[in-house]
Design a protein around this motif. Sequence first.
Motif, PDB file in Angstrom:
ATOM      1  N   PHE A   1      41.068  47.862  35.673  1.00  0.00           N
ATOM      2  CA  PHE A   1      42.090  47.703  36.707  1.00  0.00           C
ATOM      3  C   PHE A   1      41.726  48.485  37.962  1.00  0.00           C
ATOM      4  N   ILE A   2      41.082  49.646  37.797  1.00  0.00           N
ATOM      5  CA  ILE A   2      40.732  50.470  38.957  1.00  0.00           C
ATOM      6  C   ILE A   2      39.715  49.759  39.839  1.00  0.00           C
ATOM      7  N   PHE A   3      38.753  49.099  39.218  1.00  0.00           N
ATOM      8  CA  PHE A   3      37.739  48.394  40.008  1.00  0.00           C
ATOM      9  C   PHE A   3      38.362  47.241  40.788  1.00  0.00           C
ATOM     10  N   LEU A   4      39.339  46.570  40.190  1.00  0.00           N
ATOM     11  CA  LEU A   4      40.064  45.520  40.901  1.00  0.00           C
ATOM     12  C   LEU A   4      40.752  46.087  42.131  1.00  0.00           C
ATOM     13  N   ALA A   5      41.451  47.213  41.960  1.00  0.00           N
ATOM     14  CA  ALA A   5      42.168  47.828  43.080  1.00  0.00           C
ATOM     15  C   ALA A   5      41.209  48.314  44.156  1.00  0.00           C
ATOM     16  N   THR A   6      40.094  48.916  43.755  1.00  0.00           N
ATOM     17  CA  THR A   6      39.119  49.427  44.721  1.00  0.00           C
ATOM     18  C   THR A   6      38.495  48.306  45.537  1.00  0.00           C
ATOM     19  N   ASP A   7      38.123  47.214  44.876  1.00  0.00           N
ATOM     20  CA  ASP A   7      37.505  46.100  45.585  1.00  0.00           C
ATOM     21  C   ASP A   7      38.471  45.474  46.584  1.00  0.00           C
ATOM     22  N   LEU A   8      39.739  45.368  46.207  1.00  0.00           N
ATOM     23  CA  LEU A   8      40.738  44.846  47.144  1.00  0.00           C
ATOM     24  C   LEU A   8      40.918  45.798  48.324  1.00  0.00           C
ATOM     25  N   THR A   9      40.841  47.101  48.063  1.00  0.00           N
ATOM     26  CA  THR A   9      40.970  48.089  49.141  1.00  0.00           C
ATOM     27  C   THR A   9      39.841  47.948  50.148  1.00  0.00           C
TER      28      THR A   9
ATOM     29  N   LEU B   1      29.914  54.181  43.795  1.00  0.00           N
ATOM     30  CA  LEU B   1      28.892  53.140  43.689  1.00  0.00           C
ATOM     31  C   LEU B   1      29.518  51.758  43.834  1.00  0.00           C
ATOM     32  N   ASP B   2      30.679  51.567  43.228  1.00  0.00           N
ATOM     33  CA  ASP B   2      31.390  50.294  43.345  1.00  0.00           C
ATOM     34  C   ASP B   2      31.682  49.961  44.803  1.00  0.00           C
ATOM     35  N   VAL B   3      32.176  50.955  45.549  1.00  0.00           N
ATOM     36  CA  VAL B   3      32.497  50.746  46.963  1.00  0.00           C
ATOM     37  C   VAL B   3      31.243  50.357  47.743  1.00  0.00           C
ATOM     38  N   GLN B   4      30.142  51.057  47.499  1.00  0.00           N
ATOM     39  CA  GLN B   4      28.909  50.810  48.231  1.00  0.00           C
ATOM     40  C   GLN B   4      28.350  49.422  47.930  1.00  0.00           C
ATOM     41  N   VAL B   5      28.291  49.076  46.652  1.00  0.00           N
ATOM     42  CA  VAL B   5      27.750  47.768  46.259  1.00  0.00           C
ATOM     43  C   VAL B   5      28.650  46.649  46.772  1.00  0.00           C
ATOM     44  N   PHE B   6      29.961  46.812  46.605  1.00  0.00           N
ATOM     45  CA  PHE B   6      30.891  45.775  47.050  1.00  0.00           C
ATOM     46  C   PHE B   6      30.784  45.549  48.551  1.00  0.00           C
ATOM     47  N   ASP B   7      30.773  46.638  49.319  1.00  0.00           N
ATOM     48  CA  ASP B   7      30.731  46.504  50.777  1.00  0.00           C
ATOM     49  C   ASP B   7      29.449  45.825  51.234  1.00  0.00           C
ATOM     50  N   ARG B   8      28.329  46.174  50.603  1.00  0.00           N
ATOM     51  CA  ARG B   8      27.057  45.554  50.990  1.00  0.00           C
ATOM     52  C   ARG B   8      27.014  44.081  50.602  1.00  0.00           C
ATOM     53  N   MET B   9      27.493  43.758  49.418  1.00  0.00           N
ATOM     54  CA  MET B   9      27.449  42.380  48.944  1.00  0.00           C
ATOM     55  C   MET B   9      28.391  41.472  49.726  1.00  0.00           C
ATOM     56  N   ARG B  10      29.543  41.982  50.106  1.00  0.00           N
ATOM     57  CA  ARG B  10      30.486  41.125  50.822  1.00  0.00           C
ATOM     58  C   ARG B  10      29.981  40.791  52.228  1.00  0.00           C
TER      59      ARG B  10
ATOM     60  N   PRO C   1      32.737  41.318  44.116  1.00  0.00           N
ATOM     61  CA  PRO C   1      33.418  41.986  43.001  1.00  0.00           C
ATOM     62  C   PRO C   1      32.648  41.911  41.690  1.00  0.00           C
ATOM     63  N   ALA C   2      31.907  40.821  41.475  1.00  0.00           N
ATOM     64  CA  ALA C   2      31.122  40.702  40.244  1.00  0.00           C
ATOM     65  C   ALA C   2      29.983  41.718  40.228  1.00  0.00           C
ATOM     66  N   ALA C   3      29.245  41.817  41.337  1.00  0.00           N
ATOM     67  CA  ALA C   3      28.114  42.755  41.407  1.00  0.00           C
ATOM     68  C   ALA C   3      28.578  44.200  41.332  1.00  0.00           C
ATOM     69  N   SER C   4      29.658  44.522  42.028  1.00  0.00           N
ATOM     70  CA  SER C   4      30.150  45.901  42.007  1.00  0.00           C
ATOM     71  C   SER C   4      30.638  46.286  40.614  1.00  0.00           C
TER      72      SER C   4
ATOM     73  N   MET D   1      41.341  37.361  39.115  1.00  0.00           N
ATOM     74  CA  MET D   1      42.561  38.004  39.609  1.00  0.00           C
ATOM     75  C   MET D   1      42.353  38.551  41.012  1.00  0.00           C
ATOM     76  N   TYR D   2      41.160  39.068  41.270  1.00  0.00           N
ATOM     77  CA  TYR D   2      40.827  39.562  42.611  1.00  0.00           C
ATOM     78  C   TYR D   2      40.960  38.432  43.632  1.00  0.00           C
ATOM     79  N   GLY D   3      40.411  37.259  43.301  1.00  0.00           N
ATOM     80  CA  GLY D   3      40.492  36.123  44.217  1.00  0.00           C
ATOM     81  C   GLY D   3      41.918  35.703  44.478  1.00  0.00           C
ATOM     82  N   VAL D   4      42.732  35.641  43.435  1.00  0.00           N
ATOM     83  CA  VAL D   4      44.138  35.252  43.583  1.00  0.00           C
ATOM     84  C   VAL D   4      44.899  36.289  44.402  1.00  0.00           C
TER      85      VAL D   4
END
Length: 222
Positions: free
Chosen positions: A53-61, A127-136, A146-149, A200-203
Amino acid sequence: MTSISVAQSRGSFYLALLVAFHVLIIIASNYLVQLPIDLFGFHSTWGAFSFPFIFLATDLTVRLIGKSEARRVIMRAMIPALIVSYIVSVLFHEGRFNGVSALVEFNTFVFRIAFASFAAYVLGQLLDVQVFDRMRRGYVQWWIAPAASSVFGQALDTAAFFSIAFWQSSNPFMAEHWGEIAVVDYVIKLAVSLLLFVPMYGVALSAFIRAMKRRDALSAVA
């Protein structure tokens, strides 16, 4: 799907809400990781189902209000989560309520789990924030980031947590099986994330964007 800017007041409210959410999930996960389960003959814990759940919230942030704000959430959540996680884990050690008197004596086993959670949370989330931001920024498809992060962030989080918490632990079961539990835990968290939380992230992202556009449209009319 594009990034949407939010008003300063709204941004502060969302940050406070996210910090509280992160702390709540960390507390729950620290409690649930003490409860082992068997899945298809492999050892794991109930914490594998709560922490994604935390990764979902972080990626949305990161998507909605930016990488720096996501890092602020992590920095604000980590110390309260460490303290409250220790208290809750001592009170409910091994799944049963031990009474307030349990807090009088310092529990090194529980503190080790709380500290491992603290270290794993900080490392995995950053690491999640860094990977997500670069991939998006590099891919058009909304689901890649969100999948890669999740793949990289949860790998670091899981490895850090179980090695710090249970390597040569005073708990014989966890000391013997922590490596197996860590692998199974990672597989479960990754499966839950990719099959459930990425959709869920997409929705959720679509719903947030629609709500913000409606609010902006109403503000423009007013």
